[in-house]
Write a protein that holds these residues in place. Structure first.
Motif, PDB file in Angstrom:
ATOM      1  N   MET A   1       0.651  -0.898   0.384  1.00  0.00           N
ATOM      2  CA  MET A   1       0.061   0.084   0.051  1.00  0.00           C
ATOM      3  C   MET A   1       0.875   0.916   0.206  1.00  0.00           C
ATOM      4  N   ILE A   2       0.880   1.996  -1.241  1.00  0.00           N
ATOM      5  CA  ILE A   2       1.692   3.262  -1.052  1.00  0.00           C
ATOM      6  C   ILE A   2       0.618   4.384  -0.739  1.00  0.00           C
ATOM      7  N   MET A   3       1.409   4.994   0.995  1.00  0.00           N
ATOM      8  CA  MET A   3       1.633   5.848   1.373  1.00  0.00           C
ATOM      9  C   MET A   3       2.470   7.102   0.939  1.00  0.00           C
ATOM     10  N   LEU A   4       1.487   8.503   0.639  1.00  0.00           N
ATOM     11  CA  LEU A   4       2.692   9.322   0.090  1.00  0.00           C
ATOM     12  C   LEU A   4       2.282  10.318   1.016  1.00  0.00           C
ATOM     13  N   ASP A   5       3.599  11.017   1.397  1.00  0.00           N
ATOM     14  CA  ASP A   5       3.688  12.589   1.745  1.00  0.00           C
ATOM     15  C   ASP A   5       3.804  13.692   1.015  1.00  0.00           C
ATOM     16  N   THR A   6       3.369  14.801   1.790  1.00  0.00           N
ATOM     17  CA  THR A   6       3.156  16.442   0.824  1.00  0.00           C
ATOM     18  C   THR A   6       4.538  16.496  -0.419  1.00  0.00           C
ATOM     19  N   LYS A   7       6.032  16.231  -0.250  1.00  0.00           N
ATOM     20  CA  LYS A   7       7.349  16.299  -1.046  1.00  0.00           C
ATOM     21  C   LYS A   7       6.898  15.130  -1.900  1.00  0.00           C
ATOM     22  N   GLN A   8       6.348  13.219  -1.535  1.00  0.00           N
ATOM     23  CA  GLN A   8       6.523  13.070  -2.749  1.00  0.00           C
ATOM     24  C   GLN A   8       5.473  13.086  -3.348  1.00  0.00           C
ATOM     25  N   LEU A   9       4.255  13.620  -2.666  1.00  0.00           N
ATOM     26  CA  LEU A   9       3.533  14.141  -4.307  1.00  0.00           C
ATOM     27  C   LEU A   9       3.546  15.467  -4.648  1.00  0.00           C
ATOM     28  N   LYS A  10       3.868  16.242  -3.961  1.00  0.00           N
ATOM     29  CA  LYS A  10       4.570  17.707  -5.340  1.00  0.00           C
ATOM     30  C   LYS A  10       5.866  16.947  -6.016  1.00  0.00           C
ATOM     31  N   ALA A  11       6.747  16.223  -5.894  1.00  0.00           N
ATOM     32  CA  ALA A  11       6.825  15.166  -7.336  1.00  0.00           C
ATOM     33  C   ALA A  11       6.823  13.959  -8.295  1.00  0.00           C
ATOM     34  N   LEU A  12       5.439  13.594  -7.889  1.00  0.00           N
ATOM     35  CA  LEU A  12       4.772  13.045  -8.784  1.00  0.00           C
ATOM     36  C   LEU A  12       3.847  14.380  -9.963  1.00  0.00           C
ATOM     37  N   PHE A  13       3.411  15.362  -9.077  1.00  0.00           N
ATOM     38  CA  PHE A  13       2.783  16.531 -10.375  1.00  0.00           C
ATOM     39  C   PHE A  13       3.848  17.298 -10.557  1.00  0.00           C
ATOM     40  N   GLU A  14       4.641  17.781  -9.909  1.00  0.00           N
ATOM     41  CA  GLU A  14       6.343  18.017 -11.400  1.00  0.00           C
ATOM     42  C   GLU A  14       6.380  17.110 -12.005  1.00  0.00           C
ATOM     43  N   ARG A  15       6.314  16.359 -11.995  1.00  0.00           N
ATOM     44  CA  ARG A  15       6.713  14.932 -13.236  1.00  0.00           C
ATOM     45  C   ARG A  15       6.145  15.178 -14.529  1.00  0.00           C
ATOM     46  N   GLU A  16       4.908  15.391 -13.559  1.00  0.00           N
ATOM     47  CA  GLU A  16       3.439  15.434 -14.770  1.00  0.00           C
ATOM     48  C   GLU A  16       3.190  16.249 -15.431  1.00  0.00           C
ATOM     49  N   TYR A  17       3.596  18.339 -14.602  1.00  0.00           N
ATOM     50  CA  TYR A  17       3.246  19.204 -15.367  1.00  0.00           C
ATOM     51  C   TYR A  17       4.193  19.451 -15.612  1.00  0.00           C
ATOM     52  N   GLY A  18       5.120  19.911 -14.744  1.00  0.00           N
ATOM     53  CA  GLY A  18       6.632  20.612 -14.924  1.00  0.00           C
ATOM     54  C   GLY A  18       6.663  21.027 -13.874  1.00  0.00           C
ATOM     55  N   ARG A  19       7.747  22.015 -13.560  1.00  0.00           N
ATOM     56  CA  ARG A  19       7.882  23.070 -12.426  1.00  0.00           C
ATOM     57  C   ARG A  19       7.278  24.610 -12.862  1.00  0.00           C
ATOM     58  N   GLU A  20       7.078  25.009 -12.271  1.00  0.00           N
ATOM     59  CA  GLU A  20       6.445  26.247 -12.216  1.00  0.00           C
ATOM     60  C   GLU A  20       5.838  27.209 -11.171  1.00  0.00           C
ATOM     61  N   PRO A  21       6.316  28.702 -11.485  1.00  0.00           N
ATOM     62  CA  PRO A  21       5.895  29.045  -9.689  1.00  0.00           C
ATOM     63  C   PRO A  21       4.605  29.009  -9.365  1.00  0.00           C
ATOM     64  N   GLY A  22       4.351  29.411  -8.662  1.00  0.00           N
ATOM     65  CA  GLY A  22       2.806  28.820  -8.063  1.00  0.00           C
ATOM     66  C   GLY A  22       2.556  27.877  -7.510  1.00  0.00           C
ATOM     67  N   GLU A  23       1.560  28.138  -6.064  1.00  0.00           N
ATOM     68  CA  GLU A  23       1.928  26.913  -4.753  1.00  0.00           C
ATOM     69  C   GLU A  23       0.809  25.344  -5.271  1.00  0.00           C
TER      70      GLU A  23
END
Ligand code: ADP
Ligand code: MG
Length: 388
Positions: A1-23
């Protein structure tokens, strides 16, 4: 069962949508299981769900335009929506219809939204009765409100809106229990909930030396809708007959003496008996758990399964096999099917020290009886939807 913390989730997000300004805003919505009280909601009684630590994560970053992009690490399909155009249900958008429907209803309710990129990532198996659909809807609504600055979300209202979207936009005829549990869950508590009045009470569900094991039969819930509708009709017929003798608001209000008056129709008599006895088991379960009597609760689970199997006839060979194997395995003090029935998941209370041997024995026995492979998840009892 994969639990994610915010750091991991943000890394997944940036892998999909790229690194950009904005929270990047991060959230989690739980799935749910109903501990006891099946097919009771439409009969006017109390259900008893818990939110679980398996669920769906999401991350959102606002855009400067009116485009909404939707991706899920669990699904290949990517969906894009233009907020300047009407949002309608569309087969082609697949899973994207859940967030799309919620966005449409928020806009119709007067909420201002700008475009955004959203990523979902779940560790909750979908389509197995653990309410991934309710998790998707409640999560989307909560996320869009919270990330817009409304940090005190009216949770019961969000549950009702999510049910409305599932009923009207996705066109699934479901009650309020799932959405309510996802929105209102509380850690280490079950929710004693009347689905008609939405009166509720938190009851401590402290497992001590036991664990809650979810057992997925991997048998798809087939014909669920037609059989569900048939049970509803039978329950209404039983109530109509009982009302000829005395006034009753609903079937759960009837007594066993009332049920005996249905002797001429064995099917209706058994359907009514399930509603009446299951309701009394729910109330007994709440009492026992308030006293911390987990083994007493386990016994009620066993009685509940028998009632669903024999009286309401909503179980099936796979659910019966997995429950029988669970109950025959040392360390298990209660097991029953959960959810609408005819497939999906069962739950068991198992001594934590014996979890491994329990899973091995039930997996082997179930495979032998049904030629199917079961899956097991050990779940904690979670809060409702929240920022991560
Ligand atoms: P249940 O609610 O019992 O899990 P449903 O059939 O009501 O089953 O809902 C399952 C649907 O919810 C999936 O087919 C998919 O469209 C959507 N869904 C569930 N989990 C996810 C996820 N992690 N990402 C995207 N969509 C999901
Ligand atoms: Mg669902």
């Amino acid at each position: 069962m994969i639990m994610l913390d915010t750091k991991q989730l943000k890394a997944l997000f940036e892998r999909e949508y790229g690194r950009e300004p904005g929270e990047i805003h991060c959230f989690f919505a739980p799935g749910r299981v109903n501990l006891i009280g099946e097919h009771i909601d439409y009969n006017g009684g109390y259900v008893f769900p818990v939110a679980i630590t398996l669920g769906i994560y999401s991350a959102l970053r606002w855009r400067q335009d009116r485009l909404v992009r939707l991706k899920s690490t669990n699904m290949a399909l990517e969906v894009a929506l233009d907020l300047n155009r009407p949002l309608e249900y569309c087969e082609r958008d697949g899973w994207g219809n859940y967030p799309k429907g919620m966005i449409q209803y928020l806009l119709a309710g007067g909420q201002k939204l700008q475009g955004c990129d959203i990523l979902f990532s779940g560790n909750l198996p979908d389509g197995t009765g653990l309410s991934s659909s309710a998790a998707m809807l409640v999560l989307t609504g909560f996320m869009l409100k919270y990330a817009s600055g409304k940090t005190t979300v009216d949770r019961p209202a969000l549950a009702r809106l999510s049910q409305k979207v599932e009923n009207e936009f996705v066109k699934v005829n479901c009650g309020i229990m799932d959405q309510f549990a996802v929105a209102m869950g509380r850690r280490d508590c079950a929710i004693l909930l009347n689905c008609q009045t939405l009166e509720y009470k938190y009851i401590p569900f402290v497992l001590g030396e036991y664990s809650l094991v979810i057992m997925n039969t991997n048998k798809k819930r087939e014909l669920t809708e037609s059989r569900y509708n048939q049970r509803r009709t039978e329950a209404e017929q039983a109530l109509t007959l009982l009302r000829q003798g005395r006034s009753l608001d609903n079937l759960c209000q009837a007594s066993l003496d009332d049920v005996a008056r249905l002797a001429a129709d064995d099917v209706l008599r058994r359907r009514a008996r399930h509603a009446v006895t299951e309701q009394s088991r729910v109330l007994k379960a709440a009492d026992l758990l308030e006293q911390g009597d987990i083994t007493g609760f386990g016994r009620l689970m066993i009685e509940s399964h028998a009632s669903m199997k024999n009286d309401y006839e909503i179980s099936g060979p796979e659910l019966d096999a997995i429950v029988d194997h669970a109950l025959a395995t040392p360390g298990c003090i209660g097991a029953r099917m959960t959810g609408g029935g005819f497939g999906g998941c069962a739950i068991a209370l198992v001594e934590t020290a014996r979890l491994e041997s329990f899973q091995a024995a039930v997996a082997a026995g179930y495979q032998k009886s049904t030629s199917r492979t079961a899956a097991f998840y050990v779940a904690g009892i979670s809060d409702g939807v929240n920022p991560l």
